[in-house]
Design an enzyme around this catalytic site. Structure first.
Site, mmCIF file in Angstrom:
data_model
loop_
_atom_site.group_PDB
_atom_site.id
_atom_site.type_symbol
_atom_site.label_atom_id
_atom_site.label_comp_id
_atom_site.label_asym_id
_atom_site.label_seq_id
_atom_site.Cartn_x
_atom_site.Cartn_y
_atom_site.Cartn_z
ATOM 1 N N LEU A 151 4.281 -6.346 1.903
ATOM 2 C CA LEU A 151 5.658 -5.866 1.844
ATOM 3 C C LEU A 151 5.792 -4.523 2.552
ATOM 4 C CD1 LEU A 151 6.300 -6.741 -1.908
ATOM 5 C CD2 LEU A 151 6.664 -8.187 0.109
ATOM 6 N N GLU A 152 6.420 -4.547 3.707
ATOM 7 C CA GLU A 152 6.641 -3.329 4.475
ATOM 8 C C GLU A 152 7.976 -2.674 4.133
ATOM 9 O OE1 GLU A 152 4.654 -1.668 7.262
ATOM 10 O OE2 GLU A 152 3.457 -2.507 5.631
ATOM 11 N N GLN A 153 8.822 -3.364 3.417
ATOM 12 C CA GLN A 153 10.099 -2.788 3.024
ATOM 13 C C GLN A 153 10.570 -3.490 1.760
ATOM 14 O OE1 GLN A 153 13.337 -4.453 3.263
ATOM 15 N NE2 GLN A 153 12.350 -6.409 3.765
ATOM 16 N N ARG A 211 -4.925 -0.894 3.123
ATOM 17 C CA ARG A 211 -5.023 -0.686 4.571
ATOM 18 C C ARG A 211 -5.394 0.768 4.862
ATOM 19 N NH1 ARG A 211 0.831 -2.786 5.306
ATOM 20 N NH2 ARG A 211 0.769 -1.511 7.177
#
Length: 295
Positions: A151-153, A211
């Site tokens: 989920l980047e946003q 990450r």
């Protein structure tokens, strides 16, 4: 058996299975290497990735649109008609294959409990152990091994916690004799965003891929972050996420992985292994043959 009692039993089975995996992968080398596949048409087939002998899990990415009554799978032009057979081939070789939801776009959200349940229903019937009339299965009768949240946003109201619990309730039905593996791939910085934290705090995640790379506003001290992630989520296996080529920002030289990264992360009792971004870049890299021994 009453539905509530049955669901609690299923969650107990899931947590017990995670505990067994955790116990088996205590501090030290595990040989576990996860790679993302599906972001480049020129990366080769899923079958080729599994045949490389380097990876223990391959994550197909991404289901990048959901939460608005429609769904979209973006695999960068790969031929979907071959992937079902490739999934089965990988599984016969002992390589787990999961599907990642989210990605780098902005076409996804889970603004309500119902939206989360709808996404579960789509995942279950399109990619996992369910079948529903009129619901297409992009990979045919192949059943994936798990679901990853990338989920980047998101928004504070997003209900990934509901999705996590629903997947956990159904984990023993993922396929014949296998569990459903729930994982999350997260940026280095700690604490995670609220919508992701709420999901992780359910305790339903078998693995978390941190990450350890980024640049600009995304940069963080991975070693300090690693200590926080492993302490906060001691019930999950934590993987160190690395870029797989010098073409990706944050790349780490093989020598520095061997002498600097691996000895640090393997001290954690819940160290799980390495996560690589991604298969395309790993094919270009000169430490491919060493990565399992490092992990």
């Amino acid at each position: 058996m009453a539905p509530l009692r049955r669901n609690l039993l299923l969650v107990f089975v899931f947590v017990a299975a995670v505990a067994v995996s955790f116990e088996a992968a205590a501090a030290g080398k595990t040989g576990q290497v996860t790679v993302f596949w599906g972001r480049h048409k020129d990366e080769g087939s899923l079958r080729e990735a599994c045949d490389a002998g380097t990876y223990t899990t391959v994550i197909i990415s991404f289901l990048d649109v959901y939460g608005h009554g429609r769904y979209h799978l973006d695999l960068s032009g790969h031929d979907l008609s071959t992937i079902g057979a490739d999934i089965k081939h990988c599984q016969r070789k002992g390589v787990q294959v999961s599907l990642s939801v989210g990605g780098f776009g902005r076409g996804y959200s889970l603004p309500s409990k119902q939206a989360a349940l709808d996404l579960f229903d789509h995942l279950w019937n399109s990619y996992l152990g369910g079948h529903k009339k009129g619901v297409p299965r992009p990979f045919g009768d192949a059943w994936l091994d798990g679901v990853d949240l990338f989920l980047e946003q998101g928004a504070p109201a997003d209900r990934y916690d509901v999705l996590a619990r629903e997947l956990a309730k159904h984990n023993i039905w993922a396929g014949p004799g296998k569990l459903l593996h729930l994982t999350a791939t997260v940026p280095c910085k700690f604490p995670p965003a609220g919508y992701m934290k709420r999901a992780l705090d359910t305790g339903m995640f078998e693995r978390i891929h941190m990450r350890a790379y980024g640049y600009g506003d995304d940069y963080c001290d991975w070693e300090l972050a690693w200590d926080k992630w492993t302490a906060a989520y001691s019930g999950s296996l934590i993987y160190i996420g690395l870029p797989a080529s010098m073409q990706v920002s944050g790349w780490v030289h093989p020598k520095n992985i061997y002498y600097g990264v691996a000895p640090v992360v393997q001290k954690a009792p819940n160290y799980g292994g390495f996560m690589l971004w991604d298969r395309y870049y790993h094919k270009q890299d000169n430490y491919r043959s060493y990565i399992i021994s490092y992990a």
